[in-house]
Design a protein around this motif. Structure first.
Motif, mmCIF file in Angstrom:
data_model
loop_
_atom_site.group_PDB
_atom_site.id
_atom_site.type_symbol
_atom_site.label_atom_id
_atom_site.label_comp_id
_atom_site.label_asym_id
_atom_site.label_seq_id
_atom_site.Cartn_x
_atom_site.Cartn_y
_atom_site.Cartn_z
ATOM 1 N N PRO A 144 0.801 -1.235 0.000
ATOM 2 C CA PRO A 144 0.000 0.000 0.000
ATOM 3 C C PRO A 144 0.826 1.274 0.000
ATOM 4 O O PRO A 144 0.382 2.300 -0.500
ATOM 5 C CB PRO A 144 -0.822 -0.103 1.288
ATOM 6 C CG PRO A 144 -0.881 -1.549 1.599
ATOM 7 C CD PRO A 144 0.413 -2.130 1.091
ATOM 8 N N ASP A 145 2.050 1.219 0.534
ATOM 9 C CA ASP A 145 2.890 2.415 0.583
ATOM 10 C C ASP A 145 3.703 2.612 -0.694
ATOM 11 O O ASP A 145 4.514 3.516 -0.782
ATOM 12 C CB ASP A 145 3.809 2.385 1.805
ATOM 13 C CG ASP A 145 4.816 1.258 1.776
ATOM 14 O OD1 ASP A 145 4.872 0.486 0.792
ATOM 15 O OD2 ASP A 145 5.578 1.135 2.767
ATOM 16 N N GLY A 146 3.498 1.735 -1.703
ATOM 17 C CA GLY A 146 4.188 1.878 -2.976
ATOM 18 C C GLY A 146 5.464 1.069 -3.086
ATOM 19 O O GLY A 146 6.065 0.992 -4.158
ATOM 20 N N ARG A 147 5.897 0.463 -1.988
ATOM 21 C CA ARG A 147 7.093 -0.381 -2.044
ATOM 22 C C ARG A 147 6.714 -1.762 -2.571
ATOM 23 O O ARG A 147 5.557 -2.134 -2.598
ATOM 24 C CB ARG A 147 7.735 -0.509 -0.662
ATOM 25 C CG ARG A 147 8.363 0.808 -0.202
ATOM 26 C CD ARG A 147 9.052 0.644 1.114
ATOM 27 N NE ARG A 147 8.010 0.469 2.142
ATOM 28 C CZ ARG A 147 8.243 0.075 3.373
ATOM 29 N NH1 ARG A 147 9.450 -0.215 3.760
ATOM 30 N NH2 ARG A 147 7.247 -0.059 4.227
ATOM 31 N N PHE A 148 7.731 -2.519 -2.955
ATOM 32 C CA PHE A 148 7.524 -3.858 -3.480
ATOM 33 C C PHE A 148 8.051 -4.879 -2.481
ATOM 34 O O PHE A 148 9.067 -4.646 -1.821
ATOM 35 C CB PHE A 148 8.280 -4.049 -4.798
ATOM 36 C CG PHE A 148 7.738 -3.207 -5.909
ATOM 37 C CD1 PHE A 148 6.745 -3.701 -6.744
ATOM 38 C CD2 PHE A 148 8.207 -1.926 -6.123
ATOM 39 C CE1 PHE A 148 6.234 -2.922 -7.771
ATOM 40 C CE2 PHE A 148 7.710 -1.141 -7.151
ATOM 41 C CZ PHE A 148 6.718 -1.639 -7.972
ATOM 42 N N SER A 149 7.374 -6.008 -2.414
ATOM 43 C CA SER A 149 7.856 -7.160 -1.664
ATOM 44 C C SER A 149 7.969 -8.305 -2.655
ATOM 45 O O SER A 149 7.045 -8.554 -3.432
ATOM 46 C CB SER A 149 6.878 -7.553 -0.551
ATOM 47 O OG SER A 149 6.763 -6.541 0.405
#
Length: 156
Positions: A144-149
């Motif tokens: 949701p914060d725009g980072r990738f996992s």
């Protein structure tokens, strides 16, 4: 010249009041770093910048008006945070939810399109996390914060 010095001194006093007020606000919200800010928090930061500037330089708003404006925005943000902690539905609405964009090494193009991402955006994000080939990944998730996992395939 005396009026100019008095006006500059008033700006110093106003800026000092706003500085300490914002310091208290930031401490009160519990956010410790930019990484902890949600998209809504970032919007708050942008809008507050304008409100505070006007309150400091006296452009169309009093110092009291700036403080009230900041408190309204911070109040809504803190209410949203509190509601998000109590309800997953509210959290998804206000903060968003993770989106799986890669499964079994295969990009999910419909989801990439919905998130306005290109395949190259996904490849670049994977490279930045140390993965040279999307086929090496089991999952790719846009947080949701725009980072990738990314979760690598298990060998064996």
């Amino acid at each position: 010249m005396g009026d100019a010095v008095g006006g500059e001194m008033e700006i110093v006093v106003r800026a000092t009041v706003v500085y300490w007020f914002l310091w208290l606000v930031v401490r009160g919200t519990g956010k410790r770093s930019l990484a902890e800010l949600t998209p809504l928090d970032m919007l708050l930061v942008v809008v507050l910048g304008d409100i505070v500037q006007q309150g400091v330089t006296q452009e169309a708003m009093s110092l009291t008006g700036a403080v009230v404006g900041v408190w309204v925005f911070v109040g809504w943000t803190m209410l949203g945070d509190a509601l998000s902690r109590r309800s997953h539905a509210v959290a998804d609405l206000l903060d968003g939810s993770p989106v799986v964009i890669l499964k079994d090494g295969e990009p999910l193009t419909d989801r990439l399109d919905r998130e306005r991402m290109t395949l190259e955006d996904l490849r670049e994000a994977a490279r930045q996390e140390g993965y040279g080939d999307l086929g090496d990944l089991e999952w790719g998730i846009l947080e949701p914060d725009g980072r990738f996992s990314f979760i690598a395939r298990r060998s064996g």
